[in-house]
Scaffold this motif. Structure first.
Motif, mmCIF file in Angstrom:
data_model
loop_
_atom_site.group_PDB
_atom_site.id
_atom_site.type_symbol
_atom_site.label_atom_id
_atom_site.label_comp_id
_atom_site.label_asym_id
_atom_site.label_seq_id
_atom_site.Cartn_x
_atom_site.Cartn_y
_atom_site.Cartn_z
ATOM 1 N N SER A 184 -10.238 17.856 -14.465
ATOM 2 C CA SER A 184 -11.402 18.371 -13.271
ATOM 3 C C SER A 184 -11.638 16.540 -12.923
ATOM 4 O O SER A 184 -11.997 16.332 -11.789
ATOM 5 N N ALA A 185 -12.343 15.799 -14.313
ATOM 6 C CA ALA A 185 -12.949 14.847 -13.986
ATOM 7 C C ALA A 185 -12.142 14.102 -13.573
ATOM 8 O O ALA A 185 -12.332 12.858 -12.607
ATOM 9 N N VAL A 186 -10.957 13.394 -14.021
ATOM 10 C CA VAL A 186 -10.090 12.901 -14.012
ATOM 11 C C VAL A 186 -9.583 12.683 -12.153
ATOM 12 O O VAL A 186 -9.382 12.240 -11.462
ATOM 13 N N PHE A 187 -9.440 14.131 -11.353
ATOM 14 C CA PHE A 187 -9.149 14.562 -10.638
ATOM 15 C C PHE A 187 -9.967 13.555 -9.472
ATOM 16 O O PHE A 187 -9.241 13.087 -7.895
ATOM 17 N N VAL A 188 -11.049 13.396 -9.567
ATOM 18 C CA VAL A 188 -12.594 12.460 -8.442
ATOM 19 C C VAL A 188 -11.754 11.679 -8.671
ATOM 20 O O VAL A 188 -11.285 10.813 -7.132
ATOM 21 N N PRO A 189 -11.549 10.250 -8.776
ATOM 22 C CA PRO A 189 -11.149 9.004 -8.917
ATOM 23 C C PRO A 189 -9.836 9.413 -8.384
ATOM 24 O O PRO A 189 -9.927 7.999 -7.793
ATOM 25 N N LEU A 190 -8.847 9.773 -8.524
ATOM 26 C CA LEU A 190 -7.518 9.819 -8.431
ATOM 27 C C LEU A 190 -7.308 10.513 -6.389
ATOM 28 O O LEU A 190 -6.732 9.581 -5.820
ATOM 29 N N VAL A 191 -8.313 11.688 -6.402
ATOM 30 C CA VAL A 191 -8.316 11.940 -4.875
ATOM 31 C C VAL A 191 -9.027 10.890 -3.998
ATOM 32 O O VAL A 191 -8.656 9.683 -3.014
ATOM 33 N N LEU A 192 -10.155 10.329 -4.390
ATOM 34 C CA LEU A 192 -10.352 9.099 -4.017
ATOM 35 C C LEU A 192 -9.911 7.822 -4.014
ATOM 36 O O LEU A 192 -9.514 7.468 -2.826
ATOM 37 N N GLY A 193 -9.480 7.368 -4.653
ATOM 38 C CA GLY A 193 -8.075 6.195 -4.741
ATOM 39 C C GLY A 193 -7.475 6.473 -3.357
ATOM 40 O O GLY A 193 -6.780 5.539 -3.130
ATOM 41 N N SER A 194 -6.419 7.633 -3.396
ATOM 42 C CA SER A 194 -5.796 8.218 -2.681
ATOM 43 C C SER A 194 -5.828 8.122 -1.217
ATOM 44 O O SER A 194 -5.580 7.767 -0.936
ATOM 45 N N VAL A 195 -7.550 8.203 -1.894
ATOM 46 C CA VAL A 195 -8.248 8.928 0.009
ATOM 47 C C VAL A 195 -8.031 7.405 0.858
ATOM 48 O O VAL A 195 -7.837 6.622 1.885
ATOM 49 N N THR B 88 -6.239 5.397 3.763
ATOM 50 C CA THR B 88 -7.214 5.137 5.299
ATOM 51 C C THR B 88 -7.097 3.640 5.368
ATOM 52 O O THR B 88 -6.693 3.341 6.517
ATOM 53 N N ALA B 89 -6.975 2.466 4.550
ATOM 54 C CA ALA B 89 -6.347 1.542 4.535
ATOM 55 C C ALA B 89 -5.109 0.672 5.058
ATOM 56 O O ALA B 89 -5.330 0.176 5.923
ATOM 57 N N GLN B 90 -4.359 1.947 4.360
ATOM 58 C CA GLN B 90 -2.529 2.151 5.674
ATOM 59 C C GLN B 90 -2.805 1.953 6.480
ATOM 60 O O GLN B 90 -1.829 1.230 7.315
ATOM 61 N N VAL B 91 -3.812 3.413 7.180
ATOM 62 C CA VAL B 91 -3.612 4.126 8.223
ATOM 63 C C VAL B 91 -4.364 2.543 9.127
ATOM 64 O O VAL B 91 -3.630 2.294 10.144
ATOM 65 N N TYR B 92 -5.250 1.238 8.855
ATOM 66 C CA TYR B 92 -5.720 0.633 9.632
ATOM 67 C C TYR B 92 -4.911 -0.643 9.841
ATOM 68 O O TYR B 92 -5.029 -1.219 10.484
ATOM 69 N N GLY C 253 2.221 6.070 -5.727
ATOM 70 C CA GLY C 253 1.816 5.989 -7.439
ATOM 71 C C GLY C 253 0.757 6.772 -7.369
ATOM 72 O O GLY C 253 0.732 8.133 -8.083
ATOM 73 N N PHE C 254 0.240 6.769 -6.613
ATOM 74 C CA PHE C 254 -1.031 8.083 -7.052
ATOM 75 C C PHE C 254 0.004 9.541 -6.644
ATOM 76 O O PHE C 254 -0.929 10.526 -7.403
ATOM 77 N N GLN C 255 0.493 9.787 -5.371
ATOM 78 C CA GLN C 255 1.611 10.889 -5.790
ATOM 79 C C GLN C 255 1.969 11.420 -6.840
ATOM 80 O O GLN C 255 1.794 12.638 -7.324
ATOM 81 N N MET D 260 0.968 -1.094 0.163
ATOM 82 C CA MET D 260 -0.739 -0.375 -0.113
ATOM 83 C C MET D 260 0.862 1.481 -0.083
ATOM 84 O O MET D 260 0.283 2.753 -1.117
ATOM 85 N N ILE D 261 1.648 1.222 1.316
ATOM 86 C CA ILE D 261 2.263 2.645 0.855
ATOM 87 C C ILE D 261 3.088 2.563 -0.777
ATOM 88 O O ILE D 261 3.356 3.743 -1.387
ATOM 89 N N CYS D 262 3.434 1.652 -1.545
ATOM 90 C CA CYS D 262 4.209 2.014 -2.794
ATOM 91 C C CYS D 262 3.147 2.008 -4.117
ATOM 92 O O CYS D 262 3.232 3.241 -4.226
ATOM 93 N N MET D 263 1.774 1.411 -3.766
ATOM 94 C CA MET D 263 0.438 2.232 -4.209
ATOM 95 C C MET D 263 0.358 3.588 -3.833
ATOM 96 O O MET D 263 0.343 4.305 -4.821
#
Length: 652
Positions: A121-132, A136-140, A93-95, A87-90
């Motif tokens: 602008s439309a592409v930004f939404v899935p980028l943000v959602l995927g990163s968030v 979140t999973a990484q914190v868990y 990748g999102f960064q 997840m850190i590597c992924m």
């Protein structure tokens, strides 16, 4: 100290060390034997020896802690660790994806390309959602590793701490292991949480720095500077600047924070001392109140708290210095790449998107390189906590090493031969430094005997019975029990656990080991029948019950557990003479075949014993000076009481 210290055939399902059989097996697999102690060279200066000791303590912590990932460790340790790494590597990748998005959106804005702006602008939404979602999973997963690691190591340390009465023996030996409860609860928590954060942070920082250094090198290219009529070319100038900037800030933080570890370590120590002092006031509240010792306790608390404030002031100075550097770096870092890229942008060598991408990449690289700056205070705190828990481990190592080393003088425990229920064979009891307390005692006790151990204060009577019960390990000779007999010890101050009164009576077994009727019957026999209606009531019984009531309750435990050997260490000292007689009469009547070993100063107790052993304090250790049969004396005892009562009634 509890009321019961039991031999292998115990009354409560514990093993020969007093540890519950239901202890997790994983806790026992931390290490097969304690690691060898490392003694500093006498050639070292005191400062060098202290540094060597600190290095060993960190090594000692990892000797146990790393077994979490071994075959005997936690089954989810490796799956969770590998999952966290993925997840850190992924996330890196999102960064990179968001960094590329920055370049595209600003280039589109510069070109006034509305279609590309809307698309991005439309592409930004899935980028943000995927990163968030990924973060979140990484914190868990990260916190799951921390939780399971803490649980595993805490179970291991507690198992070693409770085994063979070591929790009690630590109070009798020297060493840096004060306040073990604070070390196990607080220091061990920090010692297992921080490394996971650090390792995850280092990996993330390394991957981010590696990725975005390539971005900076690719975008920035070379910088040409005219100097004295010549042109100097600096390849990868953004990378060079980022590295120099990070080296400067890290060097400064290392210099101004060089005392952070020491200050944090002392701060944790004085905090633990404050908690310990407050706990002692609460536990001894009745005695303090009766003696009117509030002012003295307040003075002691004020002194301890002033040390805490002093260390916090020193720590605050360290935080101020590191904050000055880190906050200044945070403000300056975003501006530096813009200033460096401005000439090339104005000359048409870079697009606006490339400038913004470079600025974003530079900030990420700085954040990665500045990881030490941001985490140095916490790293220092972890260092101090790891050493504190390692100090406790080291003291436990010493006790465990002594148990396994036949060359060290320790009291042995084995089985009796013949009809005797208990043998003391050439038993000598000493302090952990070798100073003799009781010397060369030989006693054979038959089943059903009631033996009174007498002697002046300081002659080693209580130490002798603790050696018999297995709580005192130092000395030589042996204490031999009959193979199928059970022992129960009643100290002068009975332990009353928290919870219901029923649990207190049943201790050390579970509260439901006996029916309410059996509990109330035992309370009635010891004169506590007025408490029968409250056996299911949860209350601070340790504070509610008087000293005499606690000792009566301890006798009720005897009736429930029905052991074969009872060791009474001043177990009737809080009772009046009449109550003491009734307790002893009840005990003999209810358990006529039980073997009793008593330590007491009251001569009246001779009437309830068949044998008296007298210890006399001498230079080099107390000696057994007499061993006499008392014979039946109860009738004479009652006659004396009747004469005294008649004399009292005749007084005006």
């Amino acid at each position: 100290m509890t009321d019961a210290k039991l031999n292998p055939k115990s009354v409560d399902g514990t093993d020969e060390h007093g540890a519950e059989k239901s202890r997790p097996e994983k806790a026992s697999t931390v290490e097969a034997a304690p690691p060898p102690a490392i003694e500093p060279s006498p050639e070292l200066t005191p400062e060098e020896a202290e540094q060597a000791r600190k290095r060993y303590l960190l090594k000692r912590f990892w000797i146990s802690a790393r077994h979490f990932w071994s075959r005997g460790g936690d089954r989810l340790a490796w799956p969770c660790s590998i999952g966290l790494l993925v997840m850190i590597c992924m996330n890196v990748g999102f960064q990179y994806g968001i960094n590329r998005w920055n370049r595209g959106i600003f280039d589109a804005i510069e070109r006034h390309d509305a279609a590309t702006v809307y698309y991005l602008s439309a592409v930004f939404v899935p980028l943000v959602l995927g990163s968030v979602a990924l973060v979140t999973a990484q914190v868990y997963v990260r916190m799951m590793i921390q939780r399971r690691w803490r649980s595993w190591l805490t179970s291991a340390v507690i198992a070693r701490w409770l085994a063979n009465g070591r929790y009690y023996q630590l109070n009798l030996i020297g060493g840096d292991h004060k306040n073990p409860e604070a070390r196990i609860s607080e220091d061990l928590r920090i010692a297992t949480e921080a490394p996971v954060d650090f390792i995850a942070g280092v990996i993330s920082a390394f991957l981010a720095a590696s990725t975005f250094i390539v971005v900076l090198w690719t975008i920035g290219g070379a910088l040409e500077l005219p100097v004295a009529g010549a042109t100097i070319t600096i390849p990868g100038f953004l990378v060079v600047t980022a590295v120099l900037y990070a080296v400067i800030t890290s060097t400064v933080i290392a210099i101004i924070g060089r005392h952070f570890v020491q200050v944090s370590e002392v701060k944790n120590q004085v905090e633990a001392e404050l908690r310990y002092t407050l706990t002692r006031v609460r536990e001894n509240g009745e005695s303090i109140a009766l003696l009117g010792g509030e002012e003295e306790e307040r003075s002691d608390l004020d002194k301890t708290f002033s040390n805490v404030l002093k260390q916090w002031a020193l720590l605050a100075r360290q935080h101020m210095r590191t904050t000055f550097v880190s906050h200044g770096s945070m403000l300056i870092a975003p501006v530096v790449p813009l200033l460096l890229c401005a000439p090339k942008f104005l000359a048409g060598g870079m697009t606006l998107g490339e400038v913004m991408q470079a600025a974003s990449a530079f900030a990420i690289v700085q954040h990665a390189f500045g990881w030490l700056v941001d985490n140095y205070p916490r790293l220092a705190d972890w260092n101090a906590c790891a050493r504190r828990i390692a100090s406790l481990m080291t003291s436990l190592d010493g006790l465990e090493r002594a148990e396994q080393n036949d060359a060290l003088r320790r009291i042995k425990h084995s089985q009796t031969q013949g009809n005797a229920i208990l043998n003391l064979n050439d038993l000598s009891v000493s302090l952990d430094d070798g100073t003799a307390v009781v010397k060369e005692t030989h006693v054979e006790i038959a089943p059903g005997e009631r033996v009174l151990v007498a002697g002046e204060s300081g002659s080693g009577k209580s130490t002798l019975v603790r050696a018999i019960a297995g709580l005192w390990p130092w000395g030589h000779g042996s204490v031999d029990f009959h193979a199928d007999r059970r022992l129960f010890m009643l100290p002068q101050r009975p332990y009353i656990p928290s919870g219901t009164l029923r649990r207190a009576v049943a201790y050390p077994r579970a509260a439901d080991s006996w029916t309410p009727e059996e509990i109330t019957a035992a309370l009635t026999k010891v004169g506590l029948d007025y408490l029968n209606e409250k056996i299911e009531e949860v209350a601070p019984w340790d504070q509610i019950l008087s000293g005499g009531e606690k000792q009566r309750l301890a006798f009720a435990r005897l009736l429930l557990h029905h052991p074969d050997i009872i060791v009474l260490d001043e177990a009737t000292s809080a009772l009046d003479e009449k109550s003491q007689d009734s307790m002893m009469e009840m005990l003999i009547e209810e358990m006529p075949t039980v073997t009793i070993i008593s330590v007491a100063h009251r001569a009246e107790l001779e009437a309830f014993h068949s044998r008296k052993i007298t210890l006399e304090r001498r230079e080099g250790g107390a000696k057994l000076v007499s061993d006499i049969d008392l014979g039946p004396r109860k009738g004479r005892r009652n006659l004396i009481l009747r004469v005294l009562d008649s004399r009292r009634s005749a007084l005006p």
